[in-house]
Write a protein that holds these residues in place. Structure first.
Motif, PDB file in Angstrom:
ATOM      1  N   ASP A 259      24.656   8.329 -19.408  1.00  0.00           N
ATOM      2  CA  ASP A 259      26.314   8.092 -18.263  1.00  0.00           C
ATOM      3  C   ASP A 259      25.434   9.828 -16.961  1.00  0.00           C
ATOM      4  O   ASP A 259      24.662  10.973 -17.649  1.00  0.00           O
ATOM      5  N   ARG A 260      26.596   9.805 -16.126  1.00  0.00           N
ATOM      6  CA  ARG A 260      26.224  10.884 -15.209  1.00  0.00           C
ATOM      7  C   ARG A 260      27.156  12.005 -15.324  1.00  0.00           C
ATOM      8  O   ARG A 260      28.409  11.566 -15.299  1.00  0.00           O
ATOM      9  N   LEU A 261      26.735  13.328 -15.113  1.00  0.00           N
ATOM     10  CA  LEU A 261      28.066  13.695 -14.631  1.00  0.00           C
ATOM     11  C   LEU A 261      27.967  14.181 -13.110  1.00  0.00           C
ATOM     12  O   LEU A 261      27.563  14.911 -12.135  1.00  0.00           O
ATOM     13  N   TRP A 262      29.158  13.636 -12.199  1.00  0.00           N
ATOM     14  CA  TRP A 262      29.014  13.321 -11.085  1.00  0.00           C
ATOM     15  C   TRP A 262      29.490  15.058 -10.946  1.00  0.00           C
ATOM     16  O   TRP A 262      30.926  15.911 -11.142  1.00  0.00           O
ATOM     17  N   SER A 263      29.637  15.681  -9.317  1.00  0.00           N
ATOM     18  CA  SER A 263      30.209  16.600  -8.276  1.00  0.00           C
ATOM     19  C   SER A 263      31.389  16.429  -7.525  1.00  0.00           C
ATOM     20  O   SER A 263      31.484  14.837  -7.179  1.00  0.00           O
ATOM     21  N   ASN A 264      31.954  17.107  -7.290  1.00  0.00           N
ATOM     22  CA  ASN A 264      32.846  16.827  -5.854  1.00  0.00           C
ATOM     23  C   ASN A 264      32.380  16.243  -4.924  1.00  0.00           C
ATOM     24  O   ASN A 264      31.162  16.103  -4.290  1.00  0.00           O
ATOM     25  N   PHE A 265      33.762  15.669  -3.637  1.00  0.00           N
ATOM     26  CA  PHE A 265      32.717  15.625  -2.634  1.00  0.00           C
ATOM     27  C   PHE A 265      33.064  16.579  -2.707  1.00  0.00           C
ATOM     28  O   PHE A 265      33.935  17.874  -2.005  1.00  0.00           O
ATOM     29  N   PRO A 266      32.255  17.135  -0.788  1.00  0.00           N
ATOM     30  CA  PRO A 266      31.729  15.921   0.094  1.00  0.00           C
ATOM     31  C   PRO A 266      29.693  15.500  -0.604  1.00  0.00           C
ATOM     32  O   PRO A 266      29.574  14.241  -0.350  1.00  0.00           O
ATOM     33  N   THR A 267      29.481  16.350  -1.536  1.00  0.00           N
ATOM     34  CA  THR A 267      28.769  15.620  -2.411  1.00  0.00           C
ATOM     35  C   THR A 267      28.101  14.545  -3.256  1.00  0.00           C
ATOM     36  O   THR A 267      27.373  13.865  -3.211  1.00  0.00           O
ATOM     37  N   LEU A 268      28.987  14.511  -4.141  1.00  0.00           N
ATOM     38  CA  LEU A 268      29.634  13.323  -5.247  1.00  0.00           C
ATOM     39  C   LEU A 268      27.812  12.779  -5.283  1.00  0.00           C
ATOM     40  O   LEU A 268      27.465  12.260  -4.798  1.00  0.00           O
TER      41      LEU A 268
END
Ligand code: ZN
Length: 288
Positions: free
Chosen positions: A111-120
């Protein structure tokens, strides 16, 4: 919470409506899966480059260059950790809600830990989890959740008739970031965000839907390991709840330190490249 006695009676076709099959909101089949075998192969001959001890009821920050691994290890006793991640720019941070929508309520290897918008984009990939055997228990509990937030002094104040407690994970992370980056306390606080609850065992009560916790199955030697998909700043709090089997937001639980280690791989993992920003054009339909 849903009422025991609803104000409105069920329609004649209630059973039919409730029997509709669910669909997964975000199927991830189109997302490239990390090649765990290739990533783990890069651990051979790796070099320890940093070692940070997180004291009980406190937090520390640490830096992980892109392509390096970091490990969070239980050392002296069962202990839960609250993890924040930022890229080099503090405005890009871990987005637990979207990570939950993509990977489910509890995370593990791959699993991955995603970043917030707008980079996602992926900030980190989980490459090893010694508690992956736990799965979901008979209460629906699992480890490493992205369904809680972080224990904080504001909620404690609401629920404890005005109590003031200064060592919740939110405050620990705030102090650690303020010191590490030399920021005013309240500026640092604005960067603290919802966490990955490392080692914490949680779920939702099946009758009321309430968020529950139970004593973590973590034991000394257990670890959760990540590969940094971009340059990272991490913050880790050793939760005042200890194994979170009783209460948090107080000094009553037995608490232990957590160890963070950063490793430089001997070779760049085969097939790995730093993650890149999301490619949505950000038009938002204004010029349609
Ligand atoms: Zn906490």
């Amino acid at each position: 919470m849903k009422p025991d006695r609803p104000d409105h009676s069920a329609p004649l076709d209630a059973a039919e409506r409730q029997a509709v099959l669910p669909v997964i909101c975000y199927p991830v089949d189109s997302l490239p899966r990390p090649d765990l075998q290739a990533l783990r192969a890069a651990r051979v001959g790796w070099t320890l480059t940093d070692r940070v001890l997180v004291p009980p009821r406190d937090a520390r920050c640490f830096v992980v260059p892109a392509g390096h691994f970091f490990r969070i290890t239980s050392i002296d006793g069962p202990q839960v950790g609250d993890l924040n991640l930022w890229s080099h720019d503090l405005s890009e941070r871990f987005y637990s809600g979207k990570t939950r929508a993509l990977h489910g309520t509890h995370l593990s290897s791959g699993d991955r830990l995603w970043s917030n918008f707008p980079t996602l984009r992926p900030l980190a990939t989980i490459t090893d989890d010694t508690l992956d055997w736990y799965g979901f228990d008979s209460f629906g509990g699992g480890v490493h959740d992205v369904i809680g937030t972080r224990c904080d002094p504001y909620t404690h104040n609401l629920l404890s008739d005005g109590g003031q407690y200064h060592h919740c994970c939110h405050s620990n992370l705030t102090r650690a970031l303020a010191r590490f980056r030399g920021l005013p306390l309240h500026e640092a606080e604005s960067h603290v965000h919802d966490v990955l609850n490392v080692f914490m065992c949680t779920g939702f009560a099946r009758d009321t839907g309430q968020y529950f916790m139970k004593a973590s199955p973590v034991r000394p030697g257990d670890y959760l390991e990540f590969l940094a998909d971009t340059d990272l700043l991490g913050g880790l709090s050793a939760c005042p709840g200890g194994d979170c089997g009783g209460e948090h937001s107080s000094d009553s639980a037995a608490c232990y330190p957590l160890l963070v280690e950063v490793f430089r791989p001997g070779t760049v993992p085969e097939g790995w490249a730093p993650s890149r920003a999301n490619r949505y054009d950000r038009g938002h339909g204004l010029t349609d």
